[in-house]
Design a protein around this motif. Structure first.
Motif, short mmCIF file in Angstrom:
data_model
loop_
_atom_site.label_atom_id
_atom_site.label_comp_id
_atom_site.label_asym_id
_atom_site.label_seq_id
_atom_site.Cartn_x
_atom_site.Cartn_y
_atom_site.Cartn_z
N MET A 1 -7.14 -12.85 1.29
CA MET A 1 -7.33 -12.47 -0.11
C MET A 1 -7.28 -10.95 -0.23
SD MET A 1 -10.24 -13.82 -2.65
CE MET A 1 -11.17 -12.59 -3.51
N THR A 2 -6.56 -10.47 -1.22
CA THR A 2 -6.40 -9.04 -1.43
C THR A 2 -7.58 -8.48 -2.23
OG1 THR A 2 -4.01 -9.32 -1.46
CG2 THR A 2 -4.86 -7.29 -2.40
N LYS A 3 -8.05 -7.34 -1.80
CA LYS A 3 -9.12 -6.63 -2.50
C LYS A 3 -8.63 -6.28 -3.90
CE LYS A 3 -11.56 -2.22 -2.20
NZ LYS A 3 -11.92 -1.08 -1.36
N ILE A 4 -9.52 -6.38 -4.87
CA ILE A 4 -9.21 -5.99 -6.25
C ILE A 4 -10.11 -4.81 -6.62
CG2 ILE A 4 -9.17 -6.71 -8.67
CD1 ILE A 4 -7.12 -8.21 -7.07
N VAL A 5 -9.52 -3.79 -7.23
CA VAL A 5 -10.26 -2.64 -7.75
C VAL A 5 -9.95 -2.52 -9.23
CG1 VAL A 5 -10.29 -1.45 -5.50
CG2 VAL A 5 -8.44 -0.99 -7.12
N SER A 6 -10.64 -1.63 -9.91
CA SER A 6 -10.36 -1.42 -11.33
C SER A 6 -8.98 -0.79 -11.49
CB SER A 6 -11.43 -0.52 -11.96
OG SER A 6 -11.24 0.82 -11.54
N PRO A 7 -8.36 -0.94 -12.67
CA PRO A 7 -7.06 -0.29 -12.88
C PRO A 7 -7.12 1.22 -12.65
CG PRO A 7 -7.46 -1.90 -14.60
CD PRO A 7 -8.74 -1.80 -13.80
N GLU A 8 -8.21 1.86 -13.09
CA GLU A 8 -8.34 3.31 -12.88
C GLU A 8 -8.39 3.64 -11.38
OE1 GLU A 8 -10.55 2.41 -16.78
OE2 GLU A 8 -10.43 1.51 -14.82
N GLU A 9 -9.14 2.84 -10.64
CA GLU A 9 -9.21 3.06 -9.19
C GLU A 9 -7.84 2.85 -8.55
OE1 GLU A 9 -13.79 1.81 -8.12
OE2 GLU A 9 -12.35 0.21 -8.54
N ALA A 10 -7.10 1.85 -9.00
CA ALA A 10 -5.76 1.61 -8.46
C ALA A 10 -4.85 2.80 -8.72
CB ALA A 10 -5.17 0.33 -9.07
N LEU A 11 -4.95 3.39 -9.90
CA LEU A 11 -4.14 4.58 -10.20
C LEU A 11 -4.53 5.75 -9.31
CD1 LEU A 11 -4.09 4.32 -14.10
CD2 LEU A 11 -2.19 3.83 -12.53
N ILE A 12 -5.80 5.89 -9.04
CA ILE A 12 -6.26 6.95 -8.12
C ILE A 12 -5.76 6.65 -6.72
CG2 ILE A 12 -8.31 7.99 -7.05
CD1 ILE A 12 -9.68 7.56 -9.85
N TYR A 13 -5.79 5.40 -6.29
CA TYR A 13 -5.24 5.03 -4.98
C TYR A 13 -3.78 5.46 -4.87
CZ TYR A 13 -9.14 1.94 -3.52
OH TYR A 13 -10.35 1.41 -3.12
N VAL A 14 -3.02 5.26 -5.94
CA VAL A 14 -1.60 5.66 -5.93
C VAL A 14 -1.48 7.17 -5.75
CG1 VAL A 14 0.45 5.89 -7.41
CG2 VAL A 14 -0.75 3.70 -7.26
N MET A 15 -2.27 7.93 -6.49
CA MET A 15 -2.18 9.39 -6.40
C MET A 15 -2.62 9.88 -5.03
SD MET A 15 -3.23 10.78 -10.19
CE MET A 15 -4.81 9.92 -10.32
N VAL A 16 -3.71 9.36 -4.51
CA VAL A 16 -4.20 9.78 -3.19
C VAL A 16 -3.19 9.40 -2.11
CG1 VAL A 16 -6.01 9.36 -1.45
CG2 VAL A 16 -6.64 9.78 -3.85
N SER A 17 -2.64 8.21 -2.19
CA SER A 17 -1.66 7.76 -1.18
C SER A 17 -0.40 8.61 -1.23
CB SER A 17 -1.31 6.30 -1.40
OG SER A 17 -2.44 5.48 -1.24
N THR A 18 0.01 9.00 -2.42
CA THR A 18 1.18 9.88 -2.54
C THR A 18 0.89 11.22 -1.87
OG1 THR A 18 1.77 8.84 -4.66
CG2 THR A 18 2.76 10.99 -4.16
N SER A 19 -0.27 11.77 -2.14
CA SER A 19 -0.63 13.05 -1.55
C SER A 19 -0.73 12.96 -0.03
CB SER A 19 -1.96 13.53 -2.14
OG SER A 19 -2.35 14.75 -1.57
N ALA A 20 -1.26 11.86 0.45
CA ALA A 20 -1.47 11.69 1.90
C ALA A 20 -0.22 11.24 2.65
CB ALA A 20 -2.60 10.67 2.14
N ALA A 21 0.82 10.87 1.92
CA ALA A 21 2.02 10.31 2.56
C ALA A 21 2.63 11.22 3.61
CB ALA A 21 3.07 9.97 1.50
N ASP A 22 2.60 12.53 3.37
CA ASP A 22 3.17 13.47 4.34
C ASP A 22 2.11 14.04 5.29
OD1 ASP A 22 1.83 15.15 2.64
OD2 ASP A 22 3.54 16.41 2.16
#
Length: 136
Positions: A1-22
């Motif tokens: 089962m996949t973890k569910i977070v709030s939509p705002e948290e998911a958007l923050i996950y996207v931004m943090v993951s983008t920053s951390a990608a390199d």
């Protein structure tokens, strides 16, 4: 089962993951994340004091299961109407330091595939960022 977070948290996950990608989270990228969370209407109900905690949660998830796990959480947590918003935020973070690294480009490709974004919409979002971050 996949973890569910709030939509705002998911958007923050996207931004943090983008920053951390390199593997380098620059000051300009971190400032851009903070700025977006402070100013965008999509974050109006989000407790801004939780930004650091949510960012750490994302980092922990990246360490635990990698980018694929984070993308699955993001997809499961975001309503369809916020998928383009997520991509636009990722583009903003990637462009924040005025150079997009190959690892960030790869993450953006994975993100748009995971979120099943329309290619024309992706192109428009990317073009908009290029125009805004253009130098004289």
């Amino acid at each position: 089962m996949t973890k569910i977070v709030s939509p705002e948290e998911a958007l923050i996950y996207v931004m943090v993951s983008t920053s951390a990608a390199d593997r380098t989270m620059t000051d300009s990228e971190l400032m851009k994340i903070g700025e977006e969370v402070q100013t965008l209407p999509v974050f109006s109900d989000f407790d801004h004091e939780r930004l650091v905690t949510v960012s750490r949660d994302c980092s922990d998830l990246l360490a635990e299961g990698g980018v694929d796990l984070v993308l699955k959480v993001v997809r499961a947590s975001l309503p369809i109407k916020l998928r383009e918003t997520a991509y636009a935020l990722a583009i903003e973070v990637a462009a924040a330091d005025l150079q997009v690294e190959q690892d960030e480009l790869q993450f953006l490709l994975l993100l748009r595939d995971e979120l099943e974004l329309d290619r024309l919409h992706v192109g428009a979002i990317e073009h908009s960022a290029r125009v805004r971050y253009r130098r004289i």
